[in-house]
Write an enzyme that holds these catalytic residues in place. Structure first.
Site, mmCIF file in Angstrom:
data_model
loop_
_atom_site.group_PDB
_atom_site.id
_atom_site.type_symbol
_atom_site.label_atom_id
_atom_site.label_comp_id
_atom_site.label_asym_id
_atom_site.label_seq_id
_atom_site.Cartn_x
_atom_site.Cartn_y
_atom_site.Cartn_z
ATOM 1 N N CYS A 1 -22.862 2.516 7.488
ATOM 2 C CA CYS A 1 -23.175 1.870 6.237
ATOM 3 C C CYS A 1 -22.535 0.734 5.963
ATOM 4 O O CYS A 1 -21.810 -0.046 7.021
ATOM 5 C CB CYS A 1 -22.856 2.723 5.047
ATOM 6 S SG CYS A 1 -23.622 4.242 5.029
ATOM 7 N N HIS B 1 -21.161 1.266 -0.062
ATOM 8 C CA HIS B 1 -20.203 2.248 -0.633
ATOM 9 C C HIS B 1 -18.919 1.826 -0.670
ATOM 10 O O HIS B 1 -18.716 0.764 0.243
ATOM 11 C CB HIS B 1 -20.556 3.504 -0.282
ATOM 12 C CG HIS B 1 -20.003 3.961 1.374
ATOM 13 N ND1 HIS B 1 -18.894 3.659 1.750
ATOM 14 C CD2 HIS B 1 -20.925 4.330 2.263
ATOM 15 C CE1 HIS B 1 -18.958 3.890 3.030
ATOM 16 N NE2 HIS B 1 -20.081 4.238 3.413
#
Length: 245
Positions: free
Chosen positions: A216, A205
């Protein structure tokens, strides 16, 4: 179009990275090419796919013509992204040495990943789903346009653990209120099936903050938009996340 498993395409990839297999010694034009090569060899070798729990895939080799390589040293919270695609039998570069942010505790084997540990899982994962808030046309990949009530469950006790859900649920994360979920690529860690506690919400992201993620992979919004624009489901894109020794 030749696949990654083709000897000719493999030789082309060596040549593209600056290596000459015919010489007595491999010569590299730049140090970073070595890191990408190691990641490619890991990808090419018949190893289990960590995104599918403990069950090995039917075939040990991915038939991918688009590969996203993410590499970092052990314990580091920053790394690099390199993207290659196979066109008419030749590997070509889409992006090279793009800085990325990783989990606050760096990379960890996907088989050892646990909920809340702050690690980004290593492994080889198919790219199948993209999620975002805006209407988009994605080439041959599943795209979900989220609404204000969409959540993602990261509660190991929920039957919807590590799933996108269209309703409120205790312990689930509301996607609408955070800009990092404006657009993201799902990294298919612990999704098929989702094993409680083995890690959830692992995405690629946008991330503009000068600090690690929670687990992430973070890139700039501009890079993410570029990635989404070039991904093509017909090329069976994959992402390889690996630790460099």
């Amino acid at each position: 179009m030749k696949t990654i498993g083709s000897p000719k395409s493999l030789a082309s990839f060596f040549h593209f990275l600056g290596f000459s297999p015919k010489s007595k010694q491999f010569q590299c034009h730049k140090y970073h090419s070595i890191t990408v090569l190691f990641s490619f060899l890991y990808f090419f070798c018949p190893l289990p796919v960590e995104s599918q729990g403990n069950s090995p895939p039917e075939s040990p080799l991915w038939n991918s013509e688009q590969i996203l390589f993410i590499t970092a040293k052990a314990g580091e919270t920053t790394g690099y992204l390199d993207v290659y695609t196979l066109n008419e039998g030749e590997w070509t570069s889409v992006l090279e040495k793009i800085p990325v942010r990783l989990g606050r505790n760096g990379l960890l084997s996907g088989l050892e990943k646990r909920e809340g540990d702050g690690n980004t899982p290593t492994g080889v994962f198919p790219i199948e789903r993209i999620v975002g808030k805006q209407k988009k046309q994605i080439r041959n990949l599943e795209y979900t346009q989220i609404r204000k009530h969409y959540h993602w469950s990261d509660s190991p006790t929920s039957k919807n653990y590590n799933k996108l859900i269209k309703h409120r649920e205790k312990g689930a994360v509301l996607l609408w209120d955070s800009t990092i979920y404006d657009l993201f690529i799902v990294i298919e860690h612990n999704t098929k099936p989702a094993v409680p506690g083995r890690g959830s919400m692992i995405f690629l992201h946008s991330w503009n903050e000068d600090k690690p993620t929670s687990g992430c992979v973070g890139v700039s919004k501009e890079v993410l938009e570029t990635l989404v624009s070039v991904l093509d489901g017909d090329k069976k894109p994959s992402i390889s996340i690996q630790i460099l020794d």
